[in-house]
Write a protein that holds these residues in place. Structure first.
Motif, mmCIF file in Angstrom:
data_model
loop_
_atom_site.group_PDB
_atom_site.id
_atom_site.type_symbol
_atom_site.label_atom_id
_atom_site.label_comp_id
_atom_site.label_asym_id
_atom_site.label_seq_id
_atom_site.Cartn_x
_atom_site.Cartn_y
_atom_site.Cartn_z
ATOM 1 N N GLY A 163 0.800 -1.323 -0.016
ATOM 2 C CA GLY A 163 0.040 0.014 -0.060
ATOM 3 C C GLY A 163 1.095 1.147 -0.080
ATOM 4 N N GLN A 164 0.268 2.232 0.530
ATOM 5 C CA GLN A 164 0.835 3.749 0.189
ATOM 6 C C GLN A 164 1.307 3.804 1.979
ATOM 7 O OE1 GLN A 164 1.670 5.798 -2.059
ATOM 8 N NE2 GLN A 164 0.848 4.739 -3.716
ATOM 9 N N ILE A 165 2.439 4.723 1.810
ATOM 10 C CA ILE A 165 3.015 5.031 3.106
ATOM 11 C C ILE A 165 3.039 6.734 3.551
ATOM 12 C CG2 ILE A 165 5.106 5.057 4.719
ATOM 13 C CD1 ILE A 165 5.829 2.369 3.339
ATOM 14 N N GLY A 166 2.206 6.975 4.364
ATOM 15 C CA GLY A 166 2.238 8.678 4.649
ATOM 16 C C GLY A 166 1.302 9.458 3.795
ATOM 17 N N LEU A 167 0.652 8.643 2.907
ATOM 18 C CA LEU A 167 -0.157 9.726 1.973
ATOM 19 C C LEU A 167 -1.459 10.195 2.599
ATOM 20 C CD1 LEU A 167 -0.406 10.536 -0.985
ATOM 21 C CD2 LEU A 167 -1.605 8.606 -1.642
ATOM 22 N N ALA A 168 -2.218 9.500 3.558
ATOM 23 C CA ALA A 168 -3.392 9.802 4.315
ATOM 24 C C ALA A 168 -2.847 10.923 5.311
ATOM 25 C CB ALA A 168 -3.953 8.745 5.025
ATOM 26 N N ARG A 169 -1.773 10.743 5.671
ATOM 27 C CA ARG A 169 -1.280 12.043 6.779
ATOM 28 C C ARG A 169 -1.171 13.427 6.161
ATOM 29 N NH1 ARG A 169 4.642 13.469 9.434
ATOM 30 N NH2 ARG A 169 3.801 14.833 11.210
ATOM 31 N N LEU A 170 -0.510 13.265 4.865
ATOM 32 C CA LEU A 170 -0.506 14.529 4.215
ATOM 33 C C LEU A 170 -2.143 15.074 3.783
ATOM 34 C CD1 LEU A 170 0.577 16.652 2.084
ATOM 35 C CD2 LEU A 170 1.089 15.035 0.441
ATOM 36 N N GLY A 171 -2.893 14.103 3.444
ATOM 37 C CA GLY A 171 -4.102 14.422 3.161
ATOM 38 C C GLY A 171 -4.784 15.284 4.349
ATOM 39 N N LEU A 172 -4.633 14.502 5.601
ATOM 40 C CA LEU A 172 -5.079 15.236 6.819
ATOM 41 C C LEU A 172 -4.479 16.663 7.268
ATOM 42 C CD1 LEU A 172 -6.449 14.982 9.757
ATOM 43 C CD2 LEU A 172 -4.472 13.782 10.494
ATOM 44 N N LEU A 173 -3.195 16.563 7.065
ATOM 45 C CA LEU A 173 -2.568 17.826 7.412
ATOM 46 C C LEU A 173 -2.922 19.009 6.535
ATOM 47 C CD1 LEU A 173 1.186 16.695 8.452
ATOM 48 C CD2 LEU A 173 -1.032 17.154 9.912
ATOM 49 N N PHE A 174 -3.101 18.830 5.349
ATOM 50 C CA PHE A 174 -3.277 19.867 4.445
ATOM 51 C C PHE A 174 -4.396 20.245 4.608
ATOM 52 C CE2 PHE A 174 -3.836 21.804 0.230
ATOM 53 C CZ PHE A 174 -2.869 22.792 0.274
#
Length: 405
Positions: free
Chosen positions: A226-237
């Motif tokens: 899967g992806q690593i860290g992509l959802a965190r970017l979405g949340l933070l932005f």
């Protein structure tokens, strides 16, 4: 455990103090993404027997026990989502998706769910229809049936302060969805485990068997799908551009569309989980879904945090994460913020990918098997060690995200 822990782990320790973690109907103790429930064999009576009377019926017993994977998650406003940028459709999708991801990490096929819904005055019939429609679309894609639940409403209490009506903070964020989901092993796989202490403990007649063999050891391969860290970017932005009109959603979707959707509408890796469970019939695998980020969940996988049993041995890992393994949107964001992309991604949560450990000799076979199944291929994330956890040769001391700290 003799040493008191704080936060989520401390609550789990207190639960373990009062609730037993072994039971004839529970072939694997609490602590994994799913519980395993073994339904005992039950007698039944054929139609012919029923006509002969209760004492003369043709009573039989089911040949094997049925084993279900069961998971439960809370999806709460202002803890897991904000209605300022989550639509009703997003909320319906994600509330169920996070449970399906748990079933996937356990190698089970989703089959049914129930939900408990707490609403406020803010959710009208149009909102509910949008939410239920989205949840139903996801459920139908996996042939899951809704089998029950509960409904309630929490009024938003008003208090008077400085001549202004404000929402009482005790009732702020009353929207809450609690889902319990079930999965089966009809696809011919075996349950995937996080905890090794239960990997070989099965009772007579308890099917399916849990693992081919189970022994994590130094030199095993730590992998990720899967992806690593992509959802965190979405949340933070989304949080950086938070406003009441929901304009932050459109801005994030325009600038970082993949990151936004990874946070708003995660896609469970069910096909990958089912394939891993079939592979585990011959090769031991230890798997969990990454909901709180690698920094928090890898120590759980290695028996360093969370529910840890007395006979479990804690391991470390040398993790290697490169920019080539990350989505371009992460690289772009971190470059603008002068952040290290690999450290950023390692801390990320809610990716709902699958992390696991397998024997070194079996990893190439696992990659080949996944390629043959035409699913996402596991990527090597690191190597299991006897020491601590390091990321790109730097020791990791932080514990990661915890709702209670």
């Amino acid at each position: 455990m003799s040493k008191k822990r704080c936060g989520e782990d401390g609550i789990l320790d207190l639960i373990a103090k009062y609730f037993p973690n072994q039971h004839p109907y529970m072939p694997m103790g609490r602590g994994d993404d799913c519980a395993l429930i073994a339904v005992p064999p039950a007698p039944y009576c054929t139609d012919q027997g029923a006509n002969q009377g209760a004492n003369q019926g043709n009573h039989q017993r089911l040949d094997t026990q049925a084993v279900f994977a069961v998971t439960s998650d809370i999806f709460a406003e202002n803890a897991h989502f904000r209605t300022s940028y989550f639509t009703a459709s997003d909320i319906g999708h994600k509330a169920l998706a996070v449970n399906i991801s748990d079933l996937a990490s356990n190698g089970s096929k989703p089959c049914a769910f129930s939900f408990n819904l707490t609403v406020t005055e803010k959710q009208d019939s149009a909102w509910l229809e949008e939410c239920f429609k989205s949840m139903a679309e996801l459920a139908n894609s996996y042939d899951m049936v809704l089998c029950g639940g509960d409904l309630t409403k929490v009024p938003l209490a008003q208090t008077l302060q400085k001549n202004q009506d404000i929402i009482d903070p005790l009732t702020r964020g009353g929207l809450n969805i609690g889902i319990t989901a079930w999965g089966t092993y009809e696809h011919g796989g075996v349950p995937l485990l996080r905890h090794r202490s239960y990997a070989h403990k099965t009772k007579q007649g308890c099917a399916p068997r849990l693992q081919a063999k189970a022994c994590m050891q130094e030199g095993d391969i730590l992998f990720y799908i899967g992806q690593i860290g992509l959802a965190r970017l979405g949340l933070l932005f989304l949080e950086e551009n938070l406003n009441a009109e929901g304009q932050n959603r459109e801005k994030c979707l325009a600038q970082y569309p993949h990151a936004a959707m990874a946070h708003l509408r995660p896609q469970p890796l069910v096909r990958e989980g089912l394939a891993l469970s079939r592979f585990a019939k011959e090769h031991a695998l230890f798997v969990m879904d990454i909901s709180d980020g690698l920094m928090r969940d890898i120590p759980r996988l290695l028996a360093r945090q969370g529910i840890v049993f007395a006979d479990e041995k804690a391991f470390g890992a040398d993790i290697v994460l490169t920019e080539a393994m990350l989505h371009p949107e992460i690289i772009d964001y971190c470059k603008k913020k002068n952040l290290d992309p690999c450290s950023f991604a390692y801390k990320g949560g809610e990716d709902y990918g699958l992390a696991g450990v397998c024997e070194k000799a079996a990893f190439a076979l696992l990659q080949k098997y996944c390629a043959e199944q035409k699913i996402q291929t596991p990527h090597k994330l690191g190597t299991v060690t006897k020491g601590g956890i390091s990321l790109n040769s730097h020791s990791i001391q932080e514990a990661g995200f915890d709702h209670f700290q």
